[in-house]
Design an enzyme around this catalytic site. Sequence first.
Site, PDB file in Angstrom:
ATOM      1  N   TRP A 303       0.832  -1.211   0.000  1.00  0.00           N
ATOM      2  CA  TRP A 303       0.000   0.000   0.000  1.00  0.00           C
ATOM      3  C   TRP A 303       0.863   1.257   0.000  1.00  0.00           C
ATOM      4  O   TRP A 303       0.515   2.270  -0.609  1.00  0.00           O
ATOM      5  CB  TRP A 303      -0.913   0.000   1.227  1.00  0.00           C
ATOM      6  CG  TRP A 303      -1.731   1.241   1.403  1.00  0.00           C
ATOM      7  CD1 TRP A 303      -2.952   1.515   0.850  1.00  0.00           C
ATOM      8  CD2 TRP A 303      -1.406   2.398   2.192  1.00  0.00           C
ATOM      9  NE1 TRP A 303      -3.397   2.754   1.238  1.00  0.00           N
ATOM     10  CE2 TRP A 303      -2.464   3.321   2.063  1.00  0.00           C
ATOM     11  CE3 TRP A 303      -0.313   2.749   2.989  1.00  0.00           C
ATOM     12  CZ2 TRP A 303      -2.464   4.562   2.706  1.00  0.00           C
ATOM     13  CZ3 TRP A 303      -0.310   3.981   3.622  1.00  0.00           C
ATOM     14  CH2 TRP A 303      -1.381   4.868   3.484  1.00  0.00           C
ATOM     15  N   HIS A 304       2.016   1.181   0.674  1.00  0.00           N
ATOM     16  CA  HIS A 304       2.872   2.360   0.766  1.00  0.00           C
ATOM     17  C   HIS A 304       3.559   2.698  -0.546  1.00  0.00           C
ATOM     18  O   HIS A 304       3.930   3.854  -0.763  1.00  0.00           O
ATOM     19  CB  HIS A 304       3.928   2.160   1.858  1.00  0.00           C
ATOM     20  CG  HIS A 304       3.400   2.314   3.245  1.00  0.00           C
ATOM     21  ND1 HIS A 304       2.826   1.283   3.944  1.00  0.00           N
ATOM     22  CD2 HIS A 304       3.340   3.391   4.067  1.00  0.00           C
ATOM     23  CE1 HIS A 304       2.445   1.708   5.139  1.00  0.00           C
ATOM     24  NE2 HIS A 304       2.740   2.990   5.239  1.00  0.00           N
ATOM     25  N   GLY A 305       3.760   1.733  -1.410  1.00  0.00           N
ATOM     26  CA  GLY A 305       4.428   2.034  -2.659  1.00  0.00           C
ATOM     27  C   GLY A 305       4.608   0.794  -3.512  1.00  0.00           C
ATOM     28  O   GLY A 305       4.647  -0.329  -3.005  1.00  0.00           O
ATOM     29  N   PHE A 449       2.262   7.587  -1.751  1.00  0.00           N
ATOM     30  CA  PHE A 449       1.262   6.855  -1.000  1.00  0.00           C
ATOM     31  C   PHE A 449      -0.131   7.154  -1.546  1.00  0.00           C
ATOM     32  O   PHE A 449      -1.051   6.469  -1.246  1.00  0.00           O
ATOM     33  CB  PHE A 449       1.304   7.238   0.473  1.00  0.00           C
ATOM     34  CG  PHE A 449       2.634   6.985   1.137  1.00  0.00           C
ATOM     35  CD1 PHE A 449       3.569   6.135   0.562  1.00  0.00           C
ATOM     36  CD2 PHE A 449       2.965   7.582   2.328  1.00  0.00           C
ATOM     37  CE1 PHE A 449       4.791   5.894   1.160  1.00  0.00           C
ATOM     38  CE2 PHE A 449       4.187   7.349   2.949  1.00  0.00           C
ATOM     39  CZ  PHE A 449       5.096   6.508   2.352  1.00  0.00           C
TER      40      PHE A 449
END
Length: 449
Positions: A303-305, A449
Site C-alpha cells: 500500500w505504501h508504494g 502513497f
Amino acid sequence: MFYGWANPIWAVIMFFGCSVDYVCGLALLRLANVPDEPSGLPPVLGPEVPRTRAMRVVLTVSIITNLGLLAVFKYTGFVAENVNAVGRLLGLGDKLVPVLHVVLPVGISFYTFKAMSYVIDVYRGEARPMRRFTDYMCFEAFFPDLVAGPIIRYAAMEEQMRMRQHTVDKVARGVAFFAFGMAKKILLANPMGHIADTAFAAGPLHWYDAWFGVTGYAFQIYFDFSGYSDMAVGLALMMGFVLIQNFDSPYQADSITDFWRRWHISLSTWLRDYLYIPLGGNRKSSARTYVNLMTVMLLGGLWHGASWNFVIWGAIHGGMLSFERAQGKDSFYRRLPRPARVAVTFLVVCLSWVFFRAKTLGQARTYFASMFGAAPVSAASDAIAGPLYTTYHSALLALCALVVWGLPNTWHFTERLTVPRAVGGLALLALSILVMWTQTTNPFLYFQF
C-alpha cells in the site's frame, strides 16, 4: 478545487470514484427497502436487514472500483516491470508488456481507503448512508486529511457531518495542534531529511555514518508524518471536527506489536477491521493467524508504494508480529527492562526503515552492508558523508531524541492548553514560517502513497 489545484485531472479521478461509491451507498439503501427513521434520516441497515446477493454485488462493485483505480495509477508500471523481468529469466525477451509511467494522483491511497470504508460501513450497518452527493463529497474531499491522512473512517465522521459544535476551546487547541505539527515538519523533519538524503545517496559508508543516516531518516519520517497528522487534526478542530489520534509516541513502543498500536493508528486499525478480521483474525488456528498477520503486513507494505522494498518492509514487520504472538507472555522482550525493550524495538524499526527509504534493493543491500561494517568505503563516499556531522545537524538529532523519548506527544501536550503552552505554540508557528522561507528543500514524502 483545493485538490485539483496542482492537476485538475486528479480531481476528475476522485470525482469518478466518489460518484460510484455514492451511488453504491444509495443502492444499498434502496435494496434494503427499510423506511426512514422518525427524524427523517436514512436508516442504519441493522442486523435484522438480510444482506441479499444484490447488496453483495453492490459492495463488490465499490471495492473493485476503488482498488481498480489504485491498481491502475499505482501498480501498472510495477506489474509490467516484473512481468518483463520474468520474461528475461525465461528467455522470452525483456519487453513483453510496455511499461507505462503513470503520474500518481497525490493521496490516492488515503482517499480510496476512506471511500471503501463508506460503503463497507453502510453495508455492515455501522453507519447510515448519505442521500445528498454534496454531503458525501464533503466527507471524501475533506481537505485537512486529504493528501497525507489520517485515514478517516466514515463511521467516525457520519454524526459529525450532521451535527458538531464550534467552540473557542476547539479553535485554540486546533491552532496549537497546527503550530506543533508545522514545527515538527519544518524545524525537525526537514533537517533530518537532509541527513537521510546525504547518507542514502553516498554509496558505501562507514558503519557510524550509516547508523547516523538511518536514525536521521527514522526521525524524519516520524516528525514529517506525525506533523502532517497534527496539522490535519488542528485544521479539523478549527472547523469543529474531532479526528482520531494517528500517532501515540511510537518510538516509545516496547515491542513491534506495541509499535503498531502507536504508529499510523488509522492505517493499522483500517487493516485490522477491513482485512485482518475478515480473513479470520486470530479466531482460527495459530498457523492461520500467522498467515493472516503476514498477509496484512505484506499488503500494508505494498500500500505504501509499488516496490519490492516496501513488500520486504511489510514482511519484516509481519514476521516480527507473528514471532511476538508465537512467543506470547514468554516473549524475550519480557525478560528485559523496559528501556532495553524500547531500544530493541527501535533497532528493529530502524533496520526495516532501510528498505522503506532505499530506492532499490541494491541500494538497501549496500546500506545494510555499511551498517555492519561490511562495505568498502571509497574516498568519494567519505567526502559526501562528511557534511553529516555539522554541529547544527548533530544538535538537532539530539533534540529529536529528546522530543521522542523525553516529552509528551502533541495529543497529550494539548489536552491542557494553558496560556504558556498556547503562547509557545504560536511562537513555534512564527519560527516555523520564518525558517520555511530559508529552506532550499521541503520534501513531501507522501506523493507515492
